[in-house]
Motif scaffolding. Structure first.
Motif, PDB file in Angstrom:
ATOM      1  N   TYR A 158       0.839  -1.195   0.000  1.00  0.00           N
ATOM      2  CA  TYR A 158       0.000   0.000   0.000  1.00  0.00           C
ATOM      3  C   TYR A 158       0.878   1.252   0.000  1.00  0.00           C
ATOM      4  O   TYR A 158       0.648   2.184  -0.772  1.00  0.00           O
ATOM      5  N   TYR A 180       1.518   5.269   4.601  1.00  0.00           N
ATOM      6  CA  TYR A 180       0.628   4.297   5.220  1.00  0.00           C
ATOM      7  C   TYR A 180      -0.741   4.929   5.456  1.00  0.00           C
ATOM      8  O   TYR A 180      -0.855   6.141   5.575  1.00  0.00           O
ATOM      9  N   PRO A 181      -1.791   4.124   5.544  1.00  0.00           N
ATOM     10  CA  PRO A 181      -3.106   4.696   5.847  1.00  0.00           C
ATOM     11  C   PRO A 181      -3.095   5.331   7.241  1.00  0.00           C
ATOM     12  O   PRO A 181      -2.347   4.902   8.115  1.00  0.00           O
ATOM     13  N   ASP A 182      -3.911   6.359   7.423  1.00  0.00           N
ATOM     14  CA  ASP A 182      -3.957   6.971   8.751  1.00  0.00           C
ATOM     15  C   ASP A 182      -4.824   6.112   9.682  1.00  0.00           C
ATOM     16  O   ASP A 182      -5.473   5.161   9.260  1.00  0.00           O
ATOM     17  N   ASP A 230      -8.570   5.656   8.706  1.00  0.00           N
ATOM     18  CA  ASP A 230      -8.842   4.692   7.632  1.00  0.00           C
ATOM     19  C   ASP A 230      -8.555   3.270   8.105  1.00  0.00           C
ATOM     20  O   ASP A 230      -9.220   2.325   7.675  1.00  0.00           O
ATOM     21  N   GLN A 277      -8.857  -1.187   7.089  1.00  0.00           N
ATOM     22  CA  GLN A 277      -9.861  -1.266   6.019  1.00  0.00           C
ATOM     23  C   GLN A 277      -9.353  -0.625   4.731  1.00  0.00           C
ATOM     24  O   GLN A 277      -9.839  -0.941   3.648  1.00  0.00           O
ATOM     25  N   ALA A 278      -8.353   0.257   4.847  1.00  0.00           N
ATOM     26  CA  ALA A 278      -7.773   0.885   3.663  1.00  0.00           C
ATOM     27  C   ALA A 278      -7.086  -0.146   2.768  1.00  0.00           C
ATOM     28  O   ALA A 278      -6.839   0.112   1.591  1.00  0.00           O
ATOM     29  N   LYS A 321     -10.738   1.576  -0.939  1.00  0.00           N
ATOM     30  CA  LYS A 321      -9.927   2.762  -1.239  1.00  0.00           C
ATOM     31  C   LYS A 321     -10.378   3.957  -0.407  1.00  0.00           C
ATOM     32  O   LYS A 321     -11.528   4.373  -0.475  1.00  0.00           O
ATOM     33  N   PRO A 322      -9.453   4.517   0.379  1.00  0.00           N
ATOM     34  CA  PRO A 322      -9.787   5.756   1.096  1.00  0.00           C
ATOM     35  C   PRO A 322      -9.883   6.924   0.112  1.00  0.00           C
ATOM     36  O   PRO A 322      -9.263   6.919  -0.949  1.00  0.00           O
ATOM     37  N   SER A 325      -8.631   9.834   0.278  1.00  0.00           N
ATOM     38  CA  SER A 325      -7.383  10.591   0.126  1.00  0.00           C
ATOM     39  C   SER A 325      -6.251   9.784  -0.532  1.00  0.00           C
ATOM     40  O   SER A 325      -5.164  10.311  -0.731  1.00  0.00           O
ATOM     41  N   ALA A 326      -6.487   8.547  -0.890  1.00  0.00           N
ATOM     42  CA  ALA A 326      -5.417   7.683  -1.407  1.00  0.00           C
ATOM     43  C   ALA A 326      -5.334   7.761  -2.923  1.00  0.00           C
ATOM     44  O   ALA A 326      -6.110   7.140  -3.638  1.00  0.00           O
ATOM     45  N   TRP A 378      -3.856   4.298  -5.350  1.00  0.00           N
ATOM     46  CA  TRP A 378      -4.309   3.052  -4.714  1.00  0.00           C
ATOM     47  C   TRP A 378      -4.600   2.018  -5.787  1.00  0.00           C
ATOM     48  O   TRP A 378      -5.356   2.253  -6.713  1.00  0.00           O
TER      49      TRP A 378
END
Length: 161
Positions: free
Chosen positions: A79, A86-88, A91, A94-95, A99-100, A102-103, A106
């Motif tokens: 990712y 990295y996802p925050d 998120d 589950q990110a 797809k978040p 803000s990503a 992705w």
């Protein structure tokens, strides 16, 4: 002579009938005592084998949690390569599946199945930043709260920047 033959056949027939009655009686079922003895033996075996089996399950749960955390870490690395970070915490893991917003970049999903709970039935905790920067993934163990010893000890892994 014919009377002896008939008498002999009658005697054989009577013997066969007695044998069949006693055989049929034996096939009717178990006595209460027999059932109680079998239940007692099963109870003794369960009492002896149960604790030993439970002692083998404890470390298996920790091993399973470590393996799942390693899988999450591999997916998080992929990712981060695609997205750039990295996802925050919001998120979360589950990110890796969804797809978040803000990503950008992705290319997931990075895990094919739903994010599993830990072996004790609780969701894994994902924190960014972790204790040493980067991220950390935590399973709180059997007591389901931070800290603990033995089966209640935390299983964690973190990635420093």
């Amino acid at each position: 002579m014919e009377l002896d033959t008939i008498s002999g056949k009658n005697q054989i027939l009577k013997t066969n009938i007695r044998y069949m009655k006693s055989f049929r009686h034996k096939l009717e079922g178990f006595t209460l005592i027999e059932l109680l003895v079998v239940l007692l033996i099963i109870g003794l075996l369960a009492g002896l084998a149960g604790p030993a089996l439970y002692q083998k399950i404890k470390p298996a749960r920790h091993s399973a949690a470590k393996a799942q955390i390693q899988n999450f870490m591999s997916a998080l690395e992929t990712y981060a390569i695609d997205v750039g970070d990295y996802p925050d915490t919001q998120d979360g893991l589950q990110a890796l599946r969804i797809k978040p917003a803000s990503a950008t970049g992705w290319l997931g999903p990075y895990i094919n199945k739903e994010i599993p709970n830990d072996p004790w039935g609780m969701p894994y905790q994902y924190r960014v930043p972790g204790r040493s920067g980067g991220y950390e993934i935590i399973s709180f163990g059997a007591d389901k709260q931070e800290g603990g010893d033995d089966d209640a000890r935390d299983v964690l892994s973190w990635r420093a920047n």
